[in-house]
Each structure stands twice: as structure tokens, then as C-alpha cells.
Design a protein around this motif. Sequence first.
Motif, PDB file in Angstrom:
ATOM      1  N   SER A  83     -68.396  40.269   7.438  1.00 38.81           N
ATOM      2  CA  SER A  83     -68.613  39.706   5.623  1.00 38.81           C
ATOM      3  C   SER A  83     -69.338  39.097   6.305  1.00 38.81           C
ATOM      4  O   SER A  83     -70.252  38.533   5.381  1.00 38.81           O
ATOM      5  CB  SER A  83     -67.328  39.224   5.278  1.00 38.81           C
ATOM      6  OG  SER A  83     -66.233  37.936   6.354  1.00 38.81           O
ATOM      7  N   SER A  84     -69.525  38.036   7.483  1.00 42.63           N
ATOM      8  CA  SER A  84     -70.921  37.375   7.524  1.00 42.63           C
ATOM      9  C   SER A  84     -71.689  37.601   7.257  1.00 42.63           C
ATOM     10  O   SER A  84     -72.997  36.432   7.643  1.00 42.63           O
ATOM     11  CB  SER A  84     -70.505  36.584   9.251  1.00 42.63           C
ATOM     12  OG  SER A  84     -70.624  37.326  10.415  1.00 42.63           O
ATOM     13  N   ASN A  85     -72.330  39.062   8.008  1.00 48.83           N
ATOM     14  CA  ASN A  85     -73.788  39.572   8.068  1.00 48.83           C
ATOM     15  C   ASN A  85     -74.189  39.167   9.945  1.00 48.83           C
ATOM     16  O   ASN A  85     -75.176  39.023   9.534  1.00 48.83           O
ATOM     17  CB  ASN A  85     -74.934  38.933   6.671  1.00 48.83           C
ATOM     18  CG  ASN A  85     -73.601  40.295   5.279  1.00 48.83           C
ATOM     19  OD1 ASN A  85     -72.779  41.139   5.626  1.00 48.83           O
ATOM     20  ND2 ASN A  85     -74.321  39.675   3.892  1.00 48.83           N
ATOM     21  N   ARG A  86     -73.989  38.417  10.589  1.00 46.98           N
ATOM     22  CA  ARG A  86     -74.116  37.370  11.859  1.00 46.98           C
ATOM     23  C   ARG A  86     -74.428  38.620  12.334  1.00 46.98           C
ATOM     24  O   ARG A  86     -73.630  39.933  12.477  1.00 46.98           O
ATOM     25  CB  ARG A  86     -73.430  36.621  12.388  1.00 46.98           C
ATOM     26  CG  ARG A  86     -74.093  36.242  13.410  1.00 46.98           C
ATOM     27  CD  ARG A  86     -72.964  34.957  13.771  1.00 46.98           C
ATOM     28  NE  ARG A  86     -73.918  34.568  15.547  1.00 46.98           N
ATOM     29  CZ  ARG A  86     -73.235  33.781  16.521  1.00 46.98           C
ATOM     30  NH1 ARG A  86     -71.644  33.985  16.506  1.00 46.98           N
ATOM     31  NH2 ARG A  86     -73.924  33.035  17.237  1.00 46.98           N
ATOM     32  N   GLY A 164     -73.972  44.738  15.560  1.00 47.41           N
ATOM     33  CA  GLY A 164     -73.689  44.388  14.214  1.00 47.41           C
ATOM     34  C   GLY A 164     -74.336  43.606  13.544  1.00 47.41           C
ATOM     35  O   GLY A 164     -75.617  42.917  14.484  1.00 47.41           O
ATOM     36  N   SER A 165     -75.130  42.887  11.891  1.00 43.08           N
ATOM     37  CA  SER A 165     -73.405  43.462  11.220  1.00 43.08           C
ATOM     38  C   SER A 165     -74.259  44.199  10.374  1.00 43.08           C
ATOM     39  O   SER A 165     -73.294  44.425   9.366  1.00 43.08           O
ATOM     40  CB  SER A 165     -72.548  41.704  11.125  1.00 43.08           C
ATOM     41  OG  SER A 165     -72.518  41.312  12.316  1.00 43.08           O
ATOM     42  N   THR A 166     -75.248  44.574   9.585  1.00 43.05           N
ATOM     43  CA  THR A 166     -75.894  45.278   8.784  1.00 43.05           C
ATOM     44  C   THR A 166     -77.165  46.061   8.867  1.00 43.05           C
ATOM     45  O   THR A 166     -77.326  45.979  10.627  1.00 43.05           O
ATOM     46  CB  THR A 166     -76.619  43.299   8.216  1.00 43.05           C
ATOM     47  OG1 THR A 166     -77.712  42.878   8.260  1.00 43.05           O
ATOM     48  CG2 THR A 166     -75.379  42.506   7.584  1.00 43.05           C
ATOM     49  N   GLU A 167     -77.200  46.439   8.769  1.00 47.11           N
ATOM     50  CA  GLU A 167     -78.618  47.695   8.484  1.00 47.11           C
ATOM     51  C   GLU A 167     -80.019  47.387   8.904  1.00 47.11           C
ATOM     52  O   GLU A 167     -80.561  47.778   9.896  1.00 47.11           O
ATOM     53  CB  GLU A 167     -78.689  48.508   6.997  1.00 47.11           C
ATOM     54  CG  GLU A 167     -79.826  49.943   7.754  1.00 47.11           C
ATOM     55  CD  GLU A 167     -80.072  50.761   6.164  1.00 47.11           C
ATOM     56  OE1 GLU A 167     -80.400  52.125   6.261  1.00 47.11           O
ATOM     57  OE2 GLU A 167     -79.092  50.643   5.368  1.00 47.11           O
TER      58      GLU A 167
END
Length: 318
Positions: A83-86, A164-167
Motif C-alpha cells: 500500500s505504501s507503493n515504496r 515491488g511495489s508498483t508497475e
Amino acid sequence: MVTLVVATSADPASIGPASSLLAMPGWHPGPSLQDAASYTNKEVRLIKLDKRLVVENHLDKRWEEATGETVDDVVFLSKHVASSNRPALTIHPIGTPHLREGEALTAGGKPGWAAPPNPRIGPWFRLLKNIANSHNLVPEFGVTLEATHHGPEINSPTMFVEIGSTEEYWKRQDAAQAIALLVWEGLGLGERIAVGNWSRDNDRNKILLGIGGGHYVPRHMDIVQKDGVWVGHMLPGYSLLMEDPREAKSPTNSAVVGGTWREIIRVAFETTKLAFPGGEVLAHLDHKSLKGWQRNAIIRFLTEQNIKIGKPSDFCPC
């Protein structure tokens, strides 16, 4: 005995490192596994699938039946979501021991189950930190362990290695290259000796079983980052399903604290012990994350089960 490295074209954080790994020397086409291509290099078998990895159950058994080769351990390459997108590079054992019968298996596995943790987890975590630092991925990327979670169901010692953590980060070539180098060096595919091969004659024979803490297990990780430390399952506080005895107005001891937490700890202990033959599995409690009644009940239960509790200094051979 072979090591399976498993990737899927359905995941850019999986196929990216696999492609970088296959660009390194020594690979040859291997046998197909139900239409999935494979590649061989020494005692390593890389399999390229096309489905979500968490639903690819019993890959070790399927490989053995298809090829006659015995699987020693398994490494899955995957994306990490937070959820942090880190941005992060993570390693963790797998299992869903906290799930109860009838609960939805949204991330694979099965109720009350955990795979034996791959003994390479601790040594590879330290190697990954070194690689990430030398490739200037830190501090942009965090390098971390994660607690035991998700499937697929499998019986061989297993771990997931994730980006991680996003595309945006799943597709990062520098991150993919770092993971490929981790596998290359970790499995001894280059000129160096493989990293993290467990031996029952190992004189550093204590293994950390983490109990309590958050998903990224910081207090357990503080110990594992030291050279020579071995780690098995890590159970976060949210997976220890314990019923508060104060609500039932019962005395606080392990016999009356309800929930499935005892079985969760027992499964994690037994599978960790299975992964480290000849080793001594010691529980390490994240005391600060546990409430007093939880801590007391867990300690009482561990004592009843003859599971020793270790201090940080017990795990470090230095």
C-alpha cells in the motif's frame, strides 16, 4: 538434486529477472513441463509459466514426475505489492497457516499449511543487500524480509524473491538485473561457490523462528542481517489468531487463550525443522509487538512444546 527457479510471463517483475538471468552464459533448453518451457544450467532448472504463481501448486512434484529429477529447493520470482507503493526488493518464506477451513484462498496455499522455508533465505537476504548497494539501488529501493504468507502449495523448501511495489518498479531493468545476479551468484552459476547451502554438519546450527511483529519483521530482520544467521518461518502478529482472555474473564495462560495460534506456531516450527535437518530451531519473540497476555501465553506454550526461546546473541556465530 536440482533447484527450480520459477517465473511467469504474467508478471513483469518475474519475467524481467528471468530474462536477465537467461542472458547470462551456460543455459540450454530443457524439458517442457505441461507446455511450459524450461532451461538448464548446471543443477538449476528455470521454468517459464504463463499463470499467476500462487496457483501453480505442487510444481516440485510435477517436475519430478515429468523428468525424474529430484527437487532440492524452489525459488519463485515475483512482484511485490504494498500500500505504501515504496520500491522494494524482498525475500520471504511461504505458507497460509493462519487460514481456517472454508476461508477464501485469494493468494493460494491451503488452510493450516506452510512450505518448508528455503534455507537460503537468510544468506540470500544479506547477498541481496550487498548487490543492491553495489548497483546503487539503495536508498531508492528498500531491501527487506517479509513474513510468511501466500501460496502456492508445495512440499519442497521454498522462497519468493520479489520486486515491488508498483508497475513502474516491476519493470525496472536495474532491479531485474539485481535479482538475476542474486540467483546467479546465490546458486553458484558463475565462478563462485553457491550461497546458503545448508548442511546438517553446519556448526552454526541455530535457526531463527520469528514470532510476532509486523509484516516486514524488523526486529527479526535486525538479527538475520548479521553474517551466519539462518532463518525459517516468520509469523507476524496479525497471523497469530489469539482470542483475548479478558473478554472471556479467564485467567491468562496458554490453555485458555482461544484461537488457532498454537497450530500456527506448531506448523511453522515443524516445517522449519524439516528444512534444516540437524539444526536447532529457536523461537525469537518480538516482545514489544505482543501484548502481555499474548506474550505470556506464547512463552508458556513454547515451554510446553520444548521449543527453546533464543536471544539475539544465540543466533549469531560471530
